[in-house]
Design a protein around this motif. Structure first.
Motif, PDB file in Angstrom:
ATOM      1  N   GLU A 187      58.074   6.058 -13.233  1.00  0.00           N
ATOM      2  CA  GLU A 187      58.590   5.773 -11.884  1.00  0.00           C
ATOM      3  C   GLU A 187      60.084   5.458 -11.930  1.00  0.00           C
ATOM      4  N   ARG A 188      60.528   4.677 -12.922  1.00  0.00           N
ATOM      5  CA  ARG A 188      61.965   4.401 -13.062  1.00  0.00           C
ATOM      6  C   ARG A 188      62.733   5.687 -13.341  1.00  0.00           C
ATOM      7  N   TYR A 189      62.190   6.484 -14.228  1.00  0.00           N
ATOM      8  CA  TYR A 189      62.803   7.771 -14.565  1.00  0.00           C
ATOM      9  C   TYR A 189      62.911   8.653 -13.325  1.00  0.00           C
ATOM     10  N   TYR A 190      61.845   8.708 -12.558  1.00  0.00           N
ATOM     11  CA  TYR A 190      61.831   9.505 -11.333  1.00  0.00           C
ATOM     12  C   TYR A 190      62.920   9.038 -10.367  1.00  0.00           C
ATOM     13  N   GLN A 191      63.052   7.742 -10.199  1.00  0.00           N
ATOM     14  CA  GLN A 191      64.083   7.221  -9.291  1.00  0.00           C
ATOM     15  C   GLN A 191      65.480   7.590  -9.783  1.00  0.00           C
ATOM     16  N   GLN A 192      65.675   7.628 -11.089  1.00  0.00           N
ATOM     17  CA  GLN A 192      66.969   8.065 -11.624  1.00  0.00           C
ATOM     18  C   GLN A 192      67.227   9.534 -11.299  1.00  0.00           C
ATOM     19  N   LEU A 193      66.188  10.355 -11.416  1.00  0.00           N
ATOM     20  CA  LEU A 193      66.364  11.774 -11.119  1.00  0.00           C
ATOM     21  C   LEU A 193      66.733  12.000  -9.664  1.00  0.00           C
ATOM     22  N   THR A 194      66.190  11.183  -8.775  1.00  0.00           N
ATOM     23  CA  THR A 194      66.466  11.377  -7.349  1.00  0.00           C
ATOM     24  C   THR A 194      67.939  11.130  -7.007  1.00  0.00           C
TER      25      THR A 194
END
Length: 213
Positions: A187-194
């Motif tokens: 989830e943290r990784y995903y937020q970084q990608l966004t």
């Protein structure tokens, strides 16, 4: 200039376009496939006899198909070393995780989960099969969860081709109405990608045209 044949709602086209965006390469893209048609014409089949998108040409070069092969071509020709290392051993680590994502995440998610939730009418869905598919996918996502717990990106300290192959699916994963496991590192990784402009432009794409009501 790069030319890309493929509709923007195709997940494989999204992976390719995200890579092109990250590398800041000039391109032209043509909507082909599904509602747009054009992938069964003699001209298209001469480029890709499978009739699938994406297809890419680079200036006067021969047409390329198969998303992974296209991505490796672009990375080899245009990417910096931290995205696609020149050293064979380091590059193999990136390629290994890119292939892992393509084989284990994409195949476990796209058809058995995403297509069932978006491209099958609700009355025709098999919730037991979807739940089982989600559990299989979660097994592989936990591998990525472990990787991302102590490193910012899938292959290590730098954003690489592996993140293209893995990360482009997460917009759909977090957007469909399924029961998801608690995976805080992903989830943290995903937020970084966004926060990446190329991801927002080419991956954060509405799939309404794919939806069956």
């Amino acid at each position: 200039m790069l030319k890309v044949w493929g509709r923007k709602t195709s997940s494989n086209v999204q992976a390719l376009m995200w890579c092109i965006g990250e590398l800041a390469l000039p391109y032209q893209r043509y909507d082909v496939g599904q509602r747009y048609g054009g992938n069964d014409t003699p001209e298209f089949l001469a480029m890709n006899p499978n009739g699938l998108v994406p297809v890419l040409t680079d200036n006067e070069g021969a047409p390329l198909f198969e998303t992974g092969a296209i991505l490796r071509y672009l990375a080899t020709r245009y990417a910096p070393d931290d995205f696609w290392p020149a050293d064979a051993a380091q590059r193999a680590q990136v390629d290994m995780w890119a292939e892992w994502a393509k084989i284990n995440i994409s195949l476990q998610f796209t058809v058995p989960i995403f297509w069932q939730m978006i491209r099958v009418a609700e009355k025709d869905r098999n919730p037991v099969a979807i739940k089982a598919a989600t559990e299989r996918l979660t097994h592989f996502l936990r591998i990525a969860e472990s990787r991302l717990t102590d490193r910012p990106f899938l292959a290590g300290e730098h954003f690489t081709l592996a993140d293209i192959q893995f990360g482009h699916l997460l917009y759909r994963y977090y957007g469909v109405d399924i029961e998801r496991a608690d995976l805080p590192a992903i989830e943290r990784y995903y937020q970084q990608l966004t926060q990446r402009p190329a991801w927002r432009e080419h991956v954060m794409v509405s799939w309404d045209e794919l939806r069956v009501v």
